[in-house]
Write a protein that holds these residues in place. Sequence first.
Motif, PDB file in Angstrom:
ATOM      1  N   LYS A 196      82.099 -18.387  59.472  1.00 56.44           N
ATOM      2  CA  LYS A 196      80.818 -17.658  59.521  1.00 56.44           C
ATOM      3  C   LYS A 196      80.791 -16.710  60.718  1.00 56.44           C
ATOM      4  O   LYS A 196      80.341 -15.552  60.614  1.00 56.44           O
ATOM      5  N   PHE A 197      81.301 -17.168  61.845  1.00 55.27           N
ATOM      6  CA  PHE A 197      81.349 -16.313  63.034  1.00 55.27           C
ATOM      7  C   PHE A 197      82.246 -15.110  62.788  1.00 55.27           C
ATOM      8  O   PHE A 197      81.912 -13.973  63.167  1.00 55.27           O
ATOM      9  N   ALA A 198      83.385 -15.328  62.153  1.00 56.36           N
ATOM     10  CA  ALA A 198      84.324 -14.235  61.883  1.00 56.36           C
ATOM     11  C   ALA A 198      83.683 -13.189  60.967  1.00 56.36           C
ATOM     12  O   ALA A 198      83.818 -11.979  61.185  1.00 56.36           O
ATOM     13  N   GLN A 199      82.968 -13.648  59.954  1.00 57.32           N
ATOM     14  CA  GLN A 199      82.299 -12.711  59.049  1.00 57.32           C
ATOM     15  C   GLN A 199      81.238 -11.894  59.778  1.00 57.32           C
ATOM     16  O   GLN A 199      81.130 -10.682  59.595  1.00 57.32           O
ATOM     17  N   ASP A 200      80.452 -12.583  60.617  1.00 57.53           N
ATOM     18  CA  ASP A 200      79.393 -11.888  61.354  1.00 57.53           C
ATOM     19  C   ASP A 200      79.947 -10.867  62.339  1.00 57.53           C
ATOM     20  O   ASP A 200      79.288  -9.868  62.650  1.00 57.53           O
ATOM     21  N   SER A 201      81.127 -11.143  62.859  1.00 60.68           N
ATOM     22  CA  SER A 201      81.736 -10.222  63.830  1.00 60.68           C
ATOM     23  C   SER A 201      82.721  -9.258  63.171  1.00 60.68           C
ATOM     24  O   SER A 201      83.479  -8.578  63.850  1.00 60.68           O
ATOM     25  N   GLN A 202      82.706  -9.228  61.821  1.00 60.22           N
ATOM     26  CA  GLN A 202      83.570  -8.324  61.050  1.00 60.22           C
ATOM     27  C   GLN A 202      85.047  -8.525  61.416  1.00 60.22           C
ATOM     28  O   GLN A 202      85.793  -7.581  61.634  1.00 60.22           O
ATOM     29  N   SER A 203      85.415  -9.795  61.502  1.00 54.41           N
ATOM     30  CA  SER A 203      86.795 -10.153  61.803  1.00 54.41           C
ATOM     31  C   SER A 203      87.321 -11.069  60.711  1.00 54.41           C
ATOM     32  O   SER A 203      86.578 -11.513  59.830  1.00 54.41           O
ATOM     33  N   THR A 204      88.603 -11.349  60.792  1.00 55.64           N
ATOM     34  CA  THR A 204      89.244 -12.289  59.876  1.00 55.64           C
ATOM     35  C   THR A 204      89.695 -13.505  60.671  1.00 55.64           C
ATOM     36  O   THR A 204      90.265 -13.376  61.751  1.00 55.64           O
TER      37      THR A 204
END
Length: 234
Positions: free
Chosen positions: A187-195
């Motif tokens: 979820k954090f990765a999605q919110d920060s536009q990361s993989t």
Amino acid sequence: MSKTSAIILGIFFVICSAIVSFGVSKAIVDIKSKERSVVVKGLSEKEVLADVMIFPINFTRASSDLNVLYQELENDSKRIIEFLQKIGIQAQEIRIEAPRITDKVGSAYGESQSIVYRYSGEGRVLVYTNKIDLGRKALEKLTELGKEGTVVRVEDYEIEYLYTKLNEVKPEMVEEATFNAREVAQKFAQDSQSTLGKIKKASQGQFSVLNRDRNTSHIKKVRVVSTIEYYLKD
């Protein structure tokens, strides 16, 4: 070396230093960007029933005849053991402790005239059983011993419930804690536009086994928290 040559050489060293510094700086930035990461925690909780119960049954007697006192304490021990075995608790789960005798005359300091019985004795039968239901049933029916003339008591703070099968639930709980941690990281990765990348570092916290509440101490809550660091990719 001429003055002009010295000046040119100095300028050359300054330019080289600047280039090297720029290269090192860029390298540090690149390394840090490649090692972007996020630290998350995953929780797993499980309620289980205790599998061992320990409780002492205490009883007292008083007499001015020491031999009579010992005999009465021994008779009480036998009655308690018969009572427990009748319920279903096995002989190997029962232990008789040596009685403690007090001579009241020896500790009265001049007040022996008011003493009714010279000796008092306290006996104890200790139960250590994995039959939790039978142990709890025994506590509920202790008043039956009083009807037979054996006065007993069990202190609440002396009753223990243990859970000894922690190794059986550890793998499942560690897996659940890891899964929960990954969901948070995702979820954090999605919110920060990361993989989300691979695990960089992981540590498992200590397992804790606590009473669910003070009124149902035979029900335990097992808890563990895993801390995991994941790489992040742009």
